[in-house]
Motif scaffolding. Structure first.
Motif, short mmCIF file in Angstrom:
data_model
loop_
_atom_site.label_atom_id
_atom_site.label_comp_id
_atom_site.label_asym_id
_atom_site.label_seq_id
_atom_site.Cartn_x
_atom_site.Cartn_y
_atom_site.Cartn_z
N ASN A 174 -33.69 51.01 -43.78
CA ASN A 174 -33.59 52.44 -44.05
C ASN A 174 -33.75 53.22 -42.76
OD1 ASN A 174 -36.50 52.55 -43.57
ND2 ASN A 174 -36.72 51.77 -45.65
N PHE A 175 -33.51 54.50 -42.83
CA PHE A 175 -33.77 55.42 -41.72
C PHE A 175 -34.86 56.40 -42.17
CE2 PHE A 175 -29.05 54.67 -41.35
CZ PHE A 175 -29.14 53.79 -40.26
N GLY A 176 -35.99 56.40 -41.50
CA GLY A 176 -37.08 57.28 -41.88
C GLY A 176 -37.74 57.95 -40.69
N LYS A 177 -38.71 58.77 -40.97
CA LYS A 177 -39.40 59.53 -39.92
C LYS A 177 -40.49 58.67 -39.27
CE LYS A 177 -38.64 64.04 -42.11
NZ LYS A 177 -39.30 65.25 -42.69
N ALA A 178 -40.03 57.68 -38.52
CA ALA A 178 -40.95 56.80 -37.81
C ALA A 178 -40.66 56.86 -36.32
CB ALA A 178 -40.80 55.36 -38.31
N HIS A 179 -41.71 56.82 -35.50
CA HIS A 179 -41.58 56.83 -34.04
C HIS A 179 -40.77 58.04 -33.56
CE1 HIS A 179 -43.24 52.82 -34.14
NE2 HIS A 179 -42.25 52.39 -34.88
N LEU A 337 -57.95 58.25 -56.43
CA LEU A 337 -58.51 58.64 -55.14
C LEU A 337 -57.59 58.17 -54.03
CD1 LEU A 337 -60.91 59.68 -53.39
CD2 LEU A 337 -61.86 57.38 -53.53
N MET A 338 -57.29 59.07 -53.10
CA MET A 338 -56.45 58.74 -51.94
C MET A 338 -57.27 58.85 -50.66
SD MET A 338 -53.40 61.13 -53.33
CE MET A 338 -54.61 61.99 -54.33
N ILE A 339 -57.23 57.81 -49.86
CA ILE A 339 -57.85 57.84 -48.54
C ILE A 339 -56.72 57.64 -47.53
CG2 ILE A 339 -59.58 56.80 -47.02
CD1 ILE A 339 -60.94 55.76 -49.63
N LEU A 340 -56.34 58.71 -46.87
CA LEU A 340 -55.15 58.72 -46.02
C LEU A 340 -55.54 58.93 -44.56
CD1 LEU A 340 -52.91 61.03 -48.25
CD2 LEU A 340 -53.24 58.55 -48.43
N GLY A 341 -55.01 58.10 -43.69
CA GLY A 341 -55.30 58.21 -42.27
C GLY A 341 -54.14 58.78 -41.49
N ASP A 342 -54.41 59.24 -40.29
CA ASP A 342 -53.38 59.84 -39.43
C ASP A 342 -52.17 58.94 -39.28
OD1 ASP A 342 -54.64 62.20 -38.97
OD2 ASP A 342 -55.14 61.81 -36.87
N MET A 343 -51.01 59.60 -39.11
CA MET A 343 -49.75 58.92 -38.80
C MET A 343 -49.47 59.14 -37.31
SD MET A 343 -47.66 60.30 -42.15
CE MET A 343 -48.08 62.02 -41.78
N PHE A 344 -49.27 58.07 -36.58
CA PHE A 344 -49.13 58.16 -35.13
C PHE A 344 -47.67 58.23 -34.67
CE2 PHE A 344 -53.41 55.72 -34.67
CZ PHE A 344 -54.09 56.87 -35.03
N GLU A 345 -47.49 58.50 -33.40
CA GLU A 345 -46.19 58.52 -32.71
C GLU A 345 -45.21 59.52 -33.31
OE1 GLU A 345 -44.52 54.73 -31.30
OE2 GLU A 345 -46.22 53.76 -32.30
N ALA A 350 -46.05 66.30 -35.19
CA ALA A 350 -47.21 65.68 -35.83
C ALA A 350 -47.92 66.64 -36.79
CB ALA A 350 -48.18 65.15 -34.77
N HIS A 351 -48.21 67.85 -36.31
CA HIS A 351 -48.93 68.81 -37.16
C HIS A 351 -48.11 69.15 -38.40
CE1 HIS A 351 -51.54 72.11 -38.39
NE2 HIS A 351 -50.45 72.86 -38.52
N GLU A 352 -46.83 69.41 -38.21
CA GLU A 352 -45.95 69.78 -39.32
C GLU A 352 -45.90 68.68 -40.37
OE1 GLU A 352 -41.15 70.42 -40.05
OE2 GLU A 352 -41.97 70.50 -38.02
N GLU A 353 -45.77 67.42 -39.95
CA GLU A 353 -45.63 66.32 -40.91
C GLU A 353 -46.94 66.04 -41.63
OE1 GLU A 353 -42.94 65.09 -41.89
OE2 GLU A 353 -41.56 65.86 -40.38
N HIS A 354 -48.06 66.17 -40.95
CA HIS A 354 -49.35 65.98 -41.62
C HIS A 354 -49.61 67.11 -42.61
CE1 HIS A 354 -50.02 63.01 -38.43
NE2 HIS A 354 -50.93 62.50 -39.23
N GLN A 355 -49.18 68.32 -42.28
CA GLN A 355 -49.34 69.45 -43.18
C GLN A 355 -48.51 69.24 -44.45
OE1 GLN A 355 -51.44 72.37 -42.55
NE2 GLN A 355 -51.12 72.36 -44.77
#
Length: 426
Positions: A174-179, A337-345, A350-355
Motif C-alpha cells: 500500500n501507499f501510506g503516510k509513513a516516513h 482503553l487505548m495507549i497510543l505512542g508518538d509516530m516518528f519520522e 508531525a503536529h498535524e498528524e498527531h492532532q
C-alpha cells in the motif's frame, strides 16, 4: 579483487558476518562503517576470532598475507557480491515493499510458498541497504525461491535495492503516510515505493496487485500483472468475518486466520494470490494461513490479568494508526482503553498528524485514551476521555493503570516508544 574471486571465497566460507560479537568460524567478515563506528578497526579482532577473510576499505588495516581483502567501499562490495550471488543462483525472487504490513505479508507469503518450495525469506525486518544483501547471501543451492522485503524512507532507496535483488515478481502492500520526513509527502511515498514497479517493468517481469486499490491498478495498467481482491480479479477472495480474527473465503474453503483488523485482509489475500499463482493447493494455502501466528509486537493478541490486549507496538504511522483505531472501534468489548505512542519520522506534518489522531479519538468517544510522547503531548483537546503524557516515565509514574478493571486494550506506537513496556504495568 574481481567479484568472481570474492564470490569463491564466499562459497568457501561459513557465511557473512558484519559484527565481531557474532563471528562464526570460517566466516567472511565485512568491515562496514556506521555513524559511530568503523568496522575496519575490528579487522584483526575478526581474524583472531576465526574469520576466514576480512573485507576492508582502509589501507591501514591491510595485510599482505592474504587474510584481508582491500576494496574501494565495503558496503558497495557487499551489495555487488549479493547481486552476483543472486544471478549465480538463478532462482525466482519475490520482492515486496509498501508503507504498512510488509513484514506480516512477507511472513504470510513465506508460509504459503514454503508448502511447495524450499524458500529463503528476509529475517525479521532486515530490509535495508545492508539487510537485503544479507538476505540474498543467505540463499544457497538448496533454495528454490527467495522472498525479499524492501524498506525505505527516502527516494531512490527502493531503486537501489531492486537493482541488487533483481526480482522476478514484485508486490507493493500500500501507499501510506509513513516516513514523510524523508519522502516529503504522500506523493513522494508513491514515487519512492513505485521504484519497484519501474524496475520490474523495465525487465519485463511480473507484479501482484491488489485489484481493489485504484492507485495500484492505475500504476500497473501497462504491466504484466496478476490481480487479487474481493471480486473481478485473477484470484478472488472473500472477507467472511472481521469482528474478531479474520475469516477468509477462498475456493469454497473457510480460512480462519490468527490476524485481526480488516487492514490485514489484503495481506492475507496477497499470500493466497501468490500461492494460487505458483500452484500451491488450496488446502495447503489454508493450512499455511491458519498456522501463521503474529509475533514481535505486531497485532499480537494476548490476555493478562483479565485484560484482552492488542499489542501492535512494533511501529506506527498515521495510516496504520488510523486503521488500528477504526478496527478497535468496531471490535467487541464494553470497556475500551487505548495507549497510543508518538509516530516518528513525520517531519513538518508531525503536529498535524498527531492532532488528527487525537481528534478522531475525541470525536468517536469509544473508550479512554492515554497518549504518550512529546508529539501527542503537544496536541489540543478538551475531551474528557483523552489524557496526554510527555514521555513514558510520566505515564508510568501516573499509575493510571493501577487497579484497572478488566478491559480491552489497544497498545500502538512507533518502535522508538517501546510501548510493549506497558505490559509490565498491567
Amino acid at each position: 579483487m574481481k567479484i568472481e574471486q570474492l564470490h569463491q571465497h564466499f562459497l568457501e566460507s561459513s557465511g557473512i558476518c558484519t559484527d565481531t560479537r557474532k563471528i562464526t568460524p570460517n566466516c567472511l567478515f565485512f568491515a562496514l562503517k556506521g555513524d559511530n563506528f568503523d568496522g575496519n578497526t575490528f579487522a584483526q579482532e575478526a581474524l583472531d576470532k576465526g574469520a576466514l577473510k576480512v573485507v576492508i576499505d582502509d589501507m591501514r588495516h591491510h595485510k599482505n598475507t592474504g587474510e584481508t581483502i582491500l576494496c574501494g567501499n565495503v558496503l558497495h562490495t557487499l551489495q555487488k557480491l549479493a547481486s552476483f550471488h543472486r544471478n549465480q543462483l538463478g532462482i525466482p525472487i519475490v520482492a515486496l515493499t509498501g508503507s504498512n504490513g510488509k513484514t506480516t505479508t512477507k511472513e504470510l507469503i513465506n508460509a504459503v510458498l514454503s508448502k511447495k518450495f524450499r524458500t529463503t525469506a528476509t529475517l525479521g525486518n532486515l530490509n535495508n541497504h545492508i539487510g537485503v544483501p544479507l538476505t540474498l547471501l543467505s540463499m544457497n543451492k538448496e533454495t528454490e525461491m527467495g522472498i525479499v522485503e524492501m524498506g525505505a524512507n527516502h527516494l531512490k532507496e527502493i531503486e537501489t535495492l531492486s537493482k541488487i535483488a533483481q526480482p522476478n515478481y514484485g508486490y507493493i502492500t500500500n501507499f501510506g503516510k509513513a516516513h514523510l520526513e524523508g519522502f516529503g509527502s504522500l506523493e513522494g511515498v508513491v514515487r519512492g515505493k513505485s521504484e519497484l514497479y519501474k524496475n520490474i517493468s523495465e525487465r519485463d517481469k511480473m507484479v501482484f496487485v491488489n485489484g481493489n486499490d485504484p492507485k495500484q491498478m492505475e500504476l500497473t495498467a501497462s504491466m504484466n500483472r496478476n490481480t487479487f481482491g474481493k471480486d473481478g480479479t485473477d484470484c478472488p477472495v472473500q472477507l467472511l468475518e472481521s469482528s474478531g480474527t479474520l475469516v477468509i473465503g477462498y475456493k469454497g474453503l473457510q480460512i480462519k486466520s490468527n490476524l485481526i483488523g480488516i487492514y490485514n485482509f489484503h495481506n492475507i489475500a496477497a499470500a493466497i494470490a501468490m500461492g494460487s499463482y505458483f500452484e500451491v493447493t488450496p488446502e495447503a494455502i489454508k493450512e499455511a494461513i491458519e498456522g501463521y501466528i503474529p509475533t514481535m509486537n505486531r497485532s499480537q493478541l494476548m490476555e493478562k490479568n483479565g485484560h484482552h490486549i492488542i499489542l501492535d507496538a512494533y511501529n506506527a504511522n498515521p495510516t496504520s494508526m488510523m486503521a488500528a483505531l477504526e478496527n478497535f472501534e468496531q471490535s467487541e468489548g464494553s470497556s475500551k482503553l487505548m495507549i497510543l505512542g508518538d509516530m516518528f519520522e513525520l517531519g513538518d506534518v508531525a503536529h498535524e498528524e498527531h492532532q488528527k489522531i487525537a481528534n478522531f479519538v475525541a470525536d468517536h468517544s469509544f473508550g479512554t485514551a492515554y497518549l504518550v510522547g512529546e508529539n501527542f503531548f503537544g496536541i489540543r483537546s478538551n475531551s474528557d476521555n483523552i489524557t496526554a503524557f510527555k514521555n513514558f516515565e510520566d505515564f508510568k509514574s501516573s499509575e493510571v493503570l493501577k487497579n484497572l478493571p478488566a478491559s480491552s486494550i489497544l497498545i500502538k506506537g512507533s518502535r522508538g516508544m517501546a510501548l510493549e513496556r506497558v505490559l509490565e504495568l498491567l
